[in-house]
Design an enzyme around this catalytic site. Structure first.
Site, PDB file in Angstrom:
ATOM      1  N   HIS A 170       0.859  -1.185   0.000  1.00 46.38           N
ATOM      2  CA  HIS A 170       0.000   0.000   0.000  1.00 46.38           C
ATOM      3  C   HIS A 170       0.898   1.239   0.000  1.00 46.38           C
ATOM      4  O   HIS A 170       2.040   1.193   0.476  1.00 46.38           O
ATOM      5  CB  HIS A 170      -0.904   0.012   1.238  1.00 46.38           C
ATOM      6  CG  HIS A 170      -2.078  -0.921   1.134  1.00 46.38           C
ATOM      7  ND1 HIS A 170      -3.100  -0.942   2.054  1.00 46.38           N
ATOM      8  CD2 HIS A 170      -2.387  -1.857   0.195  1.00 46.38           C
ATOM      9  CE1 HIS A 170      -3.997  -1.847   1.697  1.00 46.38           C
ATOM     10  NE2 HIS A 170      -3.582  -2.435   0.586  1.00 46.38           N
ATOM     11  N   CYS A 185      -6.091   1.924   5.893  1.00 46.07           N
ATOM     12  CA  CYS A 185      -6.641   0.657   6.392  1.00 46.07           C
ATOM     13  C   CYS A 185      -5.926   0.301   7.701  1.00 46.07           C
ATOM     14  O   CYS A 185      -5.008   0.997   8.135  1.00 46.07           O
ATOM     15  CB  CYS A 185      -6.459  -0.457   5.353  1.00 46.07           C
ATOM     16  SG  CYS A 185      -4.773  -1.118   5.264  1.00 46.07           S
ATOM     17  N   GLU A 200       1.050   3.885   1.817  1.00 44.41           N
ATOM     18  CA  GLU A 200       1.592   4.312   3.119  1.00 44.41           C
ATOM     19  C   GLU A 200       2.785   3.453   3.538  1.00 44.41           C
ATOM     20  O   GLU A 200       3.802   3.963   4.011  1.00 44.41           O
ATOM     21  CB  GLU A 200       0.521   4.211   4.222  1.00 44.41           C
ATOM     22  CG  GLU A 200      -0.729   5.024   3.995  1.00 44.41           C
ATOM     23  CD  GLU A 200      -1.828   4.224   3.296  1.00 44.41           C
ATOM     24  OE1 GLU A 200      -1.552   3.568   2.267  1.00 44.41           O
ATOM     25  OE2 GLU A 200      -2.963   4.268   3.777  1.00 44.41           O
ATOM     26  N   CYS A 223      -2.066  -0.081   7.486  1.00 44.83           N
ATOM     27  CA  CYS A 223      -1.327   1.180   7.344  1.00 44.83           C
ATOM     28  C   CYS A 223      -1.466   2.053   8.582  1.00 44.83           C
ATOM     29  O   CYS A 223      -0.515   2.744   8.976  1.00 44.83           O
ATOM     30  CB  CYS A 223      -1.795   1.895   6.088  1.00 44.83           C
ATOM     31  SG  CYS A 223      -1.425   0.916   4.607  1.00 44.83           S
TER      32      CYS A 223
END
Lengths: 153, 153
Positions: free
Chosen positions: B57, B87, B59, B90
């Site tokens: 992801h 999410c 992040e 992260c």
């Protein structure tokens, strides 16, 4: 389902946890097993300090390694073994990786996110959650962590 | 605190989100800023499919990059800008990285874990939580995601 095979696979995660301890890392280890043929796909211990990476928990490293080896972000043919109850970051990574089963050792009442805290798999927004088997080799896992934190005090 | 500077920094995250979209990835982007001198330390878009990595992801990638550049797993001199509500994976990574502030764009009622779902920063086991500023450039962030999913249908 907590049979001899599960304990053998957890031994691989425990070995990785012991290696982490020797590096001065929090002794947690993880192993990813292809359940179709029983092979170990990857394993890792924590490497947060060694790699200067706050995301370098054992589970994240083992998942990234397995996904690289199998060349897919979806590990639905695999199970994960972890010596300690995963934190929220790792629990969500297990969900995102579509791992079939999570086997873990000791519960972590403070940082764990399976049975404790945010209980990641209990929310409706969680698209995939693994079957969970806990308490495997938990005495050895807990002792490793206790010894580590005793040395640090 | 939602001033022009915050919007400028979010532009960097938005640019990374647009790059992700061009790669066929879910268009989410993140940027890490050193708040002491205002410099951009790192930025990234999602790369789950491109890297065959379920943890890739925006992040996580931006955090790993920043920690590598600054040679420390503790980014307490930095803030993170993300186009979408993080999410659980992260959010916990942001906590583990000790980032000072989280600025994000659109809320994510389904997968978000700040104001939604597991609300990662609301648990007592969460040792560090950032100050949170939401709604920055949220219309542009949402439109990018809507366009992406419309194309996929």
């Amino acid at each position: 389902m907590i049979n001899k095979l599960a304990i053998n696979n957890m031994d691989c995660a425990l070995m990785a946890a012991k290696e982490a301890m020797q590096l001065g890392e929090v002794p947690v280890g993880a192993a990813i097993i292809n359940y179709l043929d029983g092979s170990i796909v990857s394993f890792s211990g924590n490497r947060v300090e060694a790699d200067s990476d706050p995301t370098a928990h054992a589970e994240i490293l083992a998942i990234r390694k397995a996904a690289g080896i199998l060349n897919t972000p979806r590990l639905n043919m695999c199970d994960i073994y972890v010596t300690l109850e995963p934190c929220a970051m790792c629990a969500k990574a297990i969900s995102l990786a579509r791992l079939r089963r999570l086997y873990f050792g000791a519960e972590d009442p403070k940082g764990g996110a399976i049975y404790n805290g945010p209980k990641i798999f209990s929310h409706s927004g969680c698209n995939h959650y693994p079957e969970i088997y806990s308490g495997i080799s938990e005495i050895i896992s807990s002792r490793l962590l206790r010894d580590f934190f005793k040395l640090r005090r």
